[in-house]
Write a protein that holds these residues in place. Sequence first.
Motif, PDB file in Angstrom:
ATOM      1  N   TRP A 803      69.630  12.650  41.774  1.00 40.99           N
ATOM      2  CA  TRP A 803      70.612  12.787  42.839  1.00 40.99           C
ATOM      3  C   TRP A 803      71.840  13.506  42.312  1.00 40.99           C
ATOM      4  CZ3 TRP A 803      69.647  11.615  47.879  1.00 40.99           C
ATOM      5  CH2 TRP A 803      68.465  10.933  48.130  1.00 40.99           C
ATOM      6  N   ARG A 805      75.883  15.064  43.020  1.00 44.15           N
ATOM      7  CA  ARG A 805      77.163  14.984  43.741  1.00 44.15           C
ATOM      8  C   ARG A 805      77.887  16.296  43.486  1.00 44.15           C
ATOM      9  NH1 ARG A 805      79.679  10.920  40.998  1.00 44.15           N
ATOM     10  NH2 ARG A 805      78.743   9.288  42.318  1.00 44.15           N
ATOM     11  N   ILE A 810      74.222  12.684  39.081  1.00 38.81           N
ATOM     12  CA  ILE A 810      74.864  11.375  39.166  1.00 38.81           C
ATOM     13  C   ILE A 810      74.167  10.485  38.154  1.00 38.81           C
ATOM     14  CG2 ILE A 810      75.366   9.420  40.641  1.00 38.81           C
ATOM     15  CD1 ILE A 810      75.151  11.327  43.042  1.00 38.81           C
ATOM     16  N   TYR A 818      68.899   6.354  47.086  1.00 41.97           N
ATOM     17  CA  TYR A 818      70.177   6.280  46.387  1.00 41.97           C
ATOM     18  C   TYR A 818      71.203   5.592  47.271  1.00 41.97           C
ATOM     19  CZ  TYR A 818      74.679   7.852  44.528  1.00 41.97           C
ATOM     20  OH  TYR A 818      75.964   7.894  44.047  1.00 41.97           O
ATOM     21  N   LEU A 820      74.779   5.022  48.235  1.00 39.96           N
ATOM     22  CA  LEU A 820      76.030   5.757  48.121  1.00 39.96           C
ATOM     23  C   LEU A 820      77.124   4.854  47.548  1.00 39.96           C
ATOM     24  CD1 LEU A 820      75.988   7.592  51.557  1.00 39.96           C
ATOM     25  CD2 LEU A 820      75.506   8.597  49.309  1.00 39.96           C
ATOM     26  N   ASP A 824      81.313   8.878  46.239  1.00 43.07           N
ATOM     27  CA  ASP A 824      80.616   9.936  46.956  1.00 43.07           C
ATOM     28  C   ASP A 824      81.347  10.384  48.209  1.00 43.07           C
ATOM     29  OD1 ASP A 824      78.475   9.827  45.127  1.00 43.07           O
ATOM     30  OD2 ASP A 824      77.605   8.132  46.203  1.00 43.07           O
ATOM     31  N   LYS A 827      82.277  13.939  49.163  1.00 41.65           N
ATOM     32  CA  LYS A 827      81.500  14.845  48.309  1.00 41.65           C
ATOM     33  C   LYS A 827      80.196  15.207  49.006  1.00 41.65           C
ATOM     34  CE  LYS A 827      84.387  14.170  44.832  1.00 41.65           C
ATOM     35  NZ  LYS A 827      85.160  13.020  45.300  1.00 41.65           N
ATOM     36  N   ILE A 829      76.297  15.414  48.833  1.00 44.92           N
ATOM     37  CA  ILE A 829      75.192  14.725  48.162  1.00 44.92           C
ATOM     38  C   ILE A 829      73.890  15.474  48.444  1.00 44.92           C
ATOM     39  CG2 ILE A 829      73.859  12.589  48.066  1.00 44.92           C
ATOM     40  CD1 ILE A 829      76.556  12.385  46.762  1.00 44.92           C
TER      41      ILE A 829
END
Length: 943
Positions: A803, A805, A810, A818, A820, A824, A827, A829
């Motif tokens: 994942w 960011r 991350i 995932y 959050l 995040d 941001k 993702i």
Amino acid sequence: MVSRLPGRAAAALALGAALAASGLTATAQAADPADPEAAAEALLRSEATTALTTASSENGLLAFAGAEDGRVDNPKVDRFDSASTAARRHLTRYGAAFGVAEGGESSLTRKDQKHSAAGQDVVRYQQKVDGVPVLGGEVVVSLRPDRQLGSMLSTASTVTEPPAVTVPRADAEATARAAVEKTTTGDFDLDNQGQWLVDPAVSGLTSVPGVSTAWWFEASDGAALRRMILVDAGTGRILADVDQVAHLHRTVCDAENVPLDDPKDCASPIRDEGDAPMDRPDVDTAYDVLGATADFYAEVGDIDLTALIGVGPGGSGYPKTLAATVRFCATDSSCPYANASWNGERIVLGDGFAQADDVVAHELTHGVIEKTANLFYWGQSGAINESMADVMGEIVDRRDDSEGAEPEWELGEDLSPVRSMADPTMFGDPDRMTAPEWNEDVALPYGDRGGVHTNSGVGNKTYYLISQGGPFNGRTITGLDLGDPTLTRSATLYVATLQALTSGSDYADLGRVLVQTCKDLALSGTAGMTSAHCTQVQEAVAATELATAPGDTTPYADAPDSCPVGTTKRTLLDSEQGIAEDTFTAGAHWKRAPQGAIPSNATSGKDSWFGSDPAPNQGEPDSSSLTTKNAIAIPAGQRTYVHFQQWRIFEWYPDSDHDDDDLPDYFDGGTVEMTPVGATKVGTASLPWLNGPKQVLVQGDGFPNAYAGMTAFAGDSGGWVASRLDLSSFAGKSVRPSFTVRGDAYAAMWGWYLDDIEVYTCDLPRIGLTAAPRITTSLRYPATVSVTSDRWTPTGVTRTFRWLRNGASIAGATRSAYALTAADVGKRISVRVTATKAGHVARTATSNATTVLAGRLASSTPKISGKPRVGRKLTVKRGTWTAGTRLTQRWYRNGKAIKGATGLKYRLTKKDRGKKIVVKVTGRKSGYTTVTRTSRATKTIRR
């Protein structure tokens, strides 16, 4: 694989099916009168009084023509012409069809003339090109009694000009002498036989890459040494070094197992013609078999054996003598001598070998062959040479046996049998051309001169079927000699056939000449031969497949230039692309052939790389490399190979007298190296090869070799062969391949041809992506996001996740879903999915990126409790908020913040009188939007 057959063998292959189908008889082709070759062939056919048996070479010219039951009626020939005159006139009229038309006989010199056992006058011609004799270039013209043409066999070269001579005889002689000295102890003579044109399509010498002019030297010590050494007159390299020892006034000398330098040095006791028996078994038996063999050739072929192969003076008034030395052993070999041989002037027999009459007759027949067809002692012609000697030895053995023929049909049965004529496979010899036992003599190159003692089994089986008949290979033959222990018909057939072969004849020629000679005999009624007998001869020839190419025509199976199943070949370097000089840096020994005296000898296209065998004594360096100019990146995680075609003949000899290992001596050779960028050059002999280097270079006495002990490509490859090296150990590096020729201090043979050099890698299949990974386009904290929609091919892939960011990984976020975090919020993702599967190239795809929105706090409207009077306390009830929310409050008086009033309680003051109070509660939590809620205002504050 590309055919590696010599020219004449390739012609036999092309003719095989047609000849077998038509009983060795080809049909006439329409001629173009404007074409002199076609016109001559058409004239030949039109003037034949009977059907013609014909065969063509690979250039389309006739190689053989025989009138089956009649003749070719040349109007220019008269029955009163001499045999030589008639033969010349036949050549003038029909020679163009055989490629010998220019000037008629001008390029042909009459070599000899004999009356054959078939009643034919046989005139043999030696071909010359610009005055240079052609090795194996011969034409044999067989005449009917009325001088008309019976048959013509041609092994003439089509070369019109011999290559230039640039190496003086003295230099060539020094090279030949050094080659003998490296492998032989003791004194020897080196006789110059002059310049010869060597055409591998005619001579059958596969060690010669192309047409050459050569100096021919013959080395002999009068005993066991007799070698033909051909030195290229353009380069000074040794083209061929071949042992020629083919292992009636009578003179038999008993050497009594006392070592001698030369068999003729044997002084006494001697049994001369007419002498009484000496009560020495070897002497007396040899004397008797010499007589029996002489009687056989006189009776069957009207051949005076003493005049043909005897040495003179014979003593006691005889001009010549049939000479034999029994119980011989040489000073430089073990004693007693466990063999028998013909050394060019006499038979030489070890202790007890005289007791085998077939062996004695075998060796004498080598002398007859030398004086008639002179079959070269290598390859197929050498196998025929050995087989003919076996056949005549067996015939003499049986004719000399008053009790009739032995059932074994074995050569040397009076000692220890070494070959079987009835079933050659009993001794590991082939019984037909396509038999798996066919030996190209590559395990010990030249150890048997191309398998002459093994491949003779094909000729031996052919003779057995002709003589005794029987079922074989789908055919049943009725033997010519059934009921006749003297074997008269087959004996006559074979003596006459021998007289009609050329020195370079192969098995296809033998088959044609056997059939034609039988028909010649039937025509004259000689030996009671009939056309029915000839049908059986033809059946035997077909059964042993004489017109077919050998079963093993190449020394090795080519290393493939392919990739493992499921991978894709990708070329990293190809020597045939672009300009060769832009791809490689060539050292002093390397040239792009053809160039000067170096023929092209390419497997594809018209040129190739050639590295000459180093000869430091001629002022050359002892090694030289051909190296790629640019480094080649070797991919990691997959197979990468260098593949190339090679043809080589480096200086080597079957075995040296200087050691006791009985192994070939390899003095020069070629190696392959890799130079990684920034590192030193490394050898590759120990890496995984197909058809890799196997020979170990050695050092001869008095001939220093800096490369002794090195494993290399050495000796004779026996033609073109493909090799492949696995470069996977260099994965992840960039390397420059090198090909290096290496040599000892003196003498050199030809060298190393390289063609179709290729470096390629085997790309694994890529995993396919049929649907890209996706995540939701609306993300709000808090939430757990997962991958949707990704689909891959083939099935069964393993997925891993990372994942991201704002495009950065991350930490720890490597699951398919995932959760959050507050970090995040705001941001972008996304997720990167990698699919893997064994045997495939991994594939990675990244999903869409989505901005994470802040979370929404759950909240309540605050409430105020308490009396709205000065001095009393008000309390705020903040209500229910999202767990973990940090709450603060502030009290307001008529909309203005009350200084310091931030607690849950507020005591009303005089300033509040007549005013209204509210409280604002603010909730804050990381990742969430801050929320402020305002209570309802109180009633007006009273006093």
